[in-house]
Design a protein around this motif. Structure first.
Motif, PDB file in Angstrom:
ATOM      1  N   ALA A  15       0.856  -1.194   0.000  1.00 23.49           N
ATOM      2  CA  ALA A  15       0.000   0.000   0.000  1.00 23.49           C
ATOM      3  C   ALA A  15       0.889   1.240   0.000  1.00 23.49           C
ATOM      4  O   ALA A  15       2.101   1.146   0.176  1.00 23.49           O
ATOM      5  CB  ALA A  15      -0.902   0.017   1.224  1.00 23.49           C
ATOM      6  N   HIS A  16       0.267   2.390  -0.242  1.00 20.58           N
ATOM      7  CA  HIS A  16       0.949   3.667  -0.073  1.00 20.58           C
ATOM      8  C   HIS A  16       0.210   4.471   0.974  1.00 20.58           C
ATOM      9  O   HIS A  16      -0.996   4.349   1.108  1.00 20.58           O
ATOM     10  CB  HIS A  16       0.957   4.461  -1.385  1.00 20.58           C
ATOM     11  N   ASP A  17       0.956   5.287   1.698  1.00 18.38           N
ATOM     12  CA  ASP A  17       0.331   6.151   2.684  1.00 18.38           C
ATOM     13  C   ASP A  17       0.672   7.584   2.316  1.00 18.38           C
ATOM     14  O   ASP A  17       1.844   7.948   2.265  1.00 18.38           O
ATOM     15  CB  ASP A  17       0.874   5.797   4.075  1.00 18.38           C
ATOM     16  N   GLY A  18      -0.335   8.382   2.027  1.00 20.74           N
ATOM     17  CA  GLY A  18      -0.104   9.783   1.675  1.00 20.74           C
ATOM     18  C   GLY A  18      -0.437  10.685   2.851  1.00 20.74           C
ATOM     19  O   GLY A  18      -1.291  10.381   3.665  1.00 20.74           O
ATOM     20  N   LEU A  19       0.278  11.805   2.951  1.00 23.00           N
ATOM     21  CA  LEU A  19      -0.002  12.771   4.005  1.00 23.00           C
ATOM     22  C   LEU A  19      -0.509  14.049   3.371  1.00 23.00           C
ATOM     23  O   LEU A  19       0.057  14.528   2.397  1.00 23.00           O
ATOM     24  CB  LEU A  19       1.276  13.110   4.768  1.00 23.00           C
ATOM     25  N   ALA A  20      -1.573  14.600   3.926  1.00 22.96           N
ATOM     26  CA  ALA A  20      -2.081  15.869   3.427  1.00 22.96           C
ATOM     27  C   ALA A  20      -1.819  16.946   4.465  1.00 22.96           C
ATOM     28  O   ALA A  20      -1.992  16.722   5.656  1.00 22.96           O
ATOM     29  CB  ALA A  20      -3.577  15.753   3.149  1.00 22.96           C
ATOM     30  N   ILE A  21      -1.359  18.113   4.002  1.00 24.24           N
ATOM     31  CA  ILE A  21      -1.230  19.272   4.883  1.00 24.24           C
ATOM     32  C   ILE A  21      -2.565  20.004   4.809  1.00 24.24           C
ATOM     33  O   ILE A  21      -2.986  20.429   3.727  1.00 24.24           O
ATOM     34  CB  ILE A  21      -0.098  20.213   4.409  1.00 24.24           C
TER      35      ILE A  21
END
Lengths: 286, 299
Positions: free
Chosen positions: B123-129
């Motif tokens: 999986a990928h884990d994205g971070l949003a500001i």
């Protein structure tokens, strides 16, 4: 004769066992907290825990001073708000109100104690925090918000113990004072309150214990920054919040450091309870 | 006679006293035994798992997800045991290199010798500001984000012209999201102590959605209309941008084995890459991947 005596002994033994099981649970909890929490304190030194200002567990920096100061600030703030309100309510309900009104109001106040703390926290987050942010500035999540919520939460404890100890003052004191020409308020201020003093103080200390141990409501409204707050509008983290916030993913030394937080909290609460016990026995002796 | 029976400790007072002391001694021994039994029970709880099982160890960010996947897996294949342990990405890589674990979990890219390992992206884990929807700011650079979370930039003035103090909101120490942010944005620098700390993505979002001056970071999958996700260096955080590797705040969730996976390890990995689990992955806010890959240049 022997049958009844045997029964009596059986009952006594049964009750003793039950009483001891409660005590042994306390003993096990104490043992467990200290067993888990003290090794890391010895490894890094008590000083670095008590006086360290940086809480970065992932970098092996375990300063608990911000949380100790935070707990004390928030608790002190709760007392500043809760004690005058509670004392005033207790005085009114015992000395000035109609007996019928007291009979309605006292249970209502005690009902405050039955509201779950998460509800206090939720109301604080929804109404109090935005109010503070819009009117006083800062993020709203602050020492002030936590103190206000806790101040209300300790009211039932402070009020009911104060009422009990004010009622325990013999009526002859009041009659004597009024016979000397004192007004009702003068009687309360100069005769009743001094006579009930140690009971009232014990109630305040119990309220203090509740404030310092409260977790959920504080996590929700305090902001939890691990920094010594510069003003009452700055966010703050208490010892209890520190444990509850981080226990989910903590492992290894981080987890041990949270137990060490528990050890310090345990010691602070023990000290408070001892003070409460000493003051209340002193009153009974009077 | 009758009255005496009902009043213990009137006539037989001395004998009762004796009994008391001897029984007290008895009880205290009982208490000691009780405590010993209870203490003996505690460690046995810890070492409850044993026998033949698949040991999966590593990243604490992947661990909660892997726990869930293992649970579903064990439900489907009764008798098989998948033991998921934490310890961190580096510990997981070490564990699989030394053979202490069958599968290692890493939420960072492999470096140096570690690239010898067979790696599968699960999986990928994205971070949003994220900021408040009313915030006029649309785009931010990684350097600006870093300065804000370092506590160097404390007002919005240089960013959107408003002379308001920034409310920085972060996750608690130990959380995987914070770990990812630390690694991808902060590097070795410390996040400011003045930051407000919350213990879930949901509460960070809640606070940012209510405070016009707040900024925070959450898992990309949990962004909704109540907050605004900023574009980073001009790239909007979308699934496509992440798959094209244009959006930078992303980390892979890697499963590692020493050799080409076989047996139970292969079954478990195939299971995670199945549509069912990948859909679960998506639901939990991660970005699904379906390809296993052998990195270039390895054996």
């Amino acid at each position: 004769m022997t049958r009844l005596e045997k029964n009596d002994r059986l009952v006594r033994l049964g009750l003793l066992m039950i009483a001891l099981s409660a005590i042994s649970v306390l003993a096990i909890i104490t043992l467990f907290i200290f067993e888990q929490g003290t090794p890391i304190m010895f490894r890094y030194g008590f000083k670095s825990f008590l006086l360290g200002q940086d809480w970065y567990p992932s970098e092996k920096s375990f300063g608990l001073l911000p949380m100790i100061v935070g707990s004390l600030m928030v608790t002190f703030g709760a007392l500043i708000i809760g004690v005058p309100l509670g004392l005033a309510s207790a005085i009114f309900l015992t000395e000035f109100s109609h007996r019928r009104l007291t009979r309605i109001l006292k249970p209502v106040i005690e009902l405050l104690a039955g509201i779950p703390s998460v509800v206090y926290g939720f109301i604080g987050l929804m109404f109090l925090v935005p109010f503070i942010r819009d009117n006083f500035g800062g993020p709203g999540l602050s020492v002030l918000a936590a103190s206000l919520i806790l101040g209300i939460m300790i009211l039932p404890t402070v009020i009911s113990i104060a009422i009990d100890s004010i009622r325990a003052v013999p009526d002859s004191y009041r009659e004597g004072s009024i016979a000397l020409g004192a007004t009702r308020w003068q009687t309360v201020r100069m005769v009743v309150l001094p006579a009930a003093r140690s009971g009232i103080i014990a109630g305040i200390i119990l309220g203090m214990g509740r404030a310092i141990g409260e977790t959920m409501a504080v996590i929700m409204v305090a902001g939890n920054a691990a920094d010594i707050p510069g003003s009452i509008l700055a966010p703050v983290r208490t010892l209890t919040s520190n444990i509850a916030l981080e226990m989910a993913y903590a492992s290894g030394e981080h987890r041990e450091a949270l137990f060490a937080t528990g050890v310090i909290l345990f010691i602070i609460i023990m000290i408070l309870n001892t003070i409460a016990n000493v003051t209340s026995t002193r009153q009974r002796k009077k | 006679m009758e009255t005496e029976e009902f009043k213990p400790g009137s006539a037989g007072a001395p004998s009762a006293g004796q009994e008391n002391s001897s029984s007290l001694f008895h009880y205290s021994r009982l208490l000691v035994i009780m405590i010993l039994v209870l203490m003996a029970l505690f460690p046995s709880c810890r070492s409850g798992r044993s026998g033949h099982s698949l040991v999966v160890a590593g990243s604490t960010s992947i661990q909660p997800f892997a726990d869930k996947w293992a649970e579903v897996f064990m439900e489907k294949r009764p008798g098989e045991i998948v033991d998921v342990q934490g310890g961190g990405s580096s510990a997981g890589i070490q564990a699989v290199l030394t053979g202490a674990a069958h599968i290692g979990m890493s939420s960072r890219e492999l470096k140096g010798d570690e690239k010898e390992l067979y790696q599968i992206e699960v999986a990928h884990d994205g971070l949003a500001i994220i900021v408040h929807p009313s915030n006029p700011l649309e785009n931010i650079t990684i350097e600006q984000v870093k300065s804000i979370f370092l506590g160097e930039i404390t007002t919005w003035e240089t960013l959107n012209g408003q002379k308001k103090a920034i409310t920085v909101v972060v996750r608690e120490e130990g959380s995987g999201t914070r770990g990812a942010f630390q690694e991808l944005v902060m590097g070795k620098s410390r996040i400011t102590k003045k930051a407000i700390v919350q213990d879930s993505n949901g509460t960070v979002r809640e606070i940012v959605s209510r405070d016009p001056n707040a900024i925070g970071f959450i898992s990309l999958g949990l962004v909704n209309d109540s907050v605004k996700a900023l574009a980073l260096n001009g790239v909007k955080p979308t699934e496509e941008a992440i798959l094209k590797k244009e959006y930078k705040l992303v980390r892979p969730f890697l499963f590692l084995t020493r050799e080409t996976p076989s047996g139970l390890a292969k079954e478990f990995i195939d299971f995670i890459l199945s549509d069912e689990i990948q859909e679960l992955v998506h639901k939990e806010g991660l970005i699904p991947v379906r390809r296993g890959s052998r990195p270039e240049g390895s054996r």
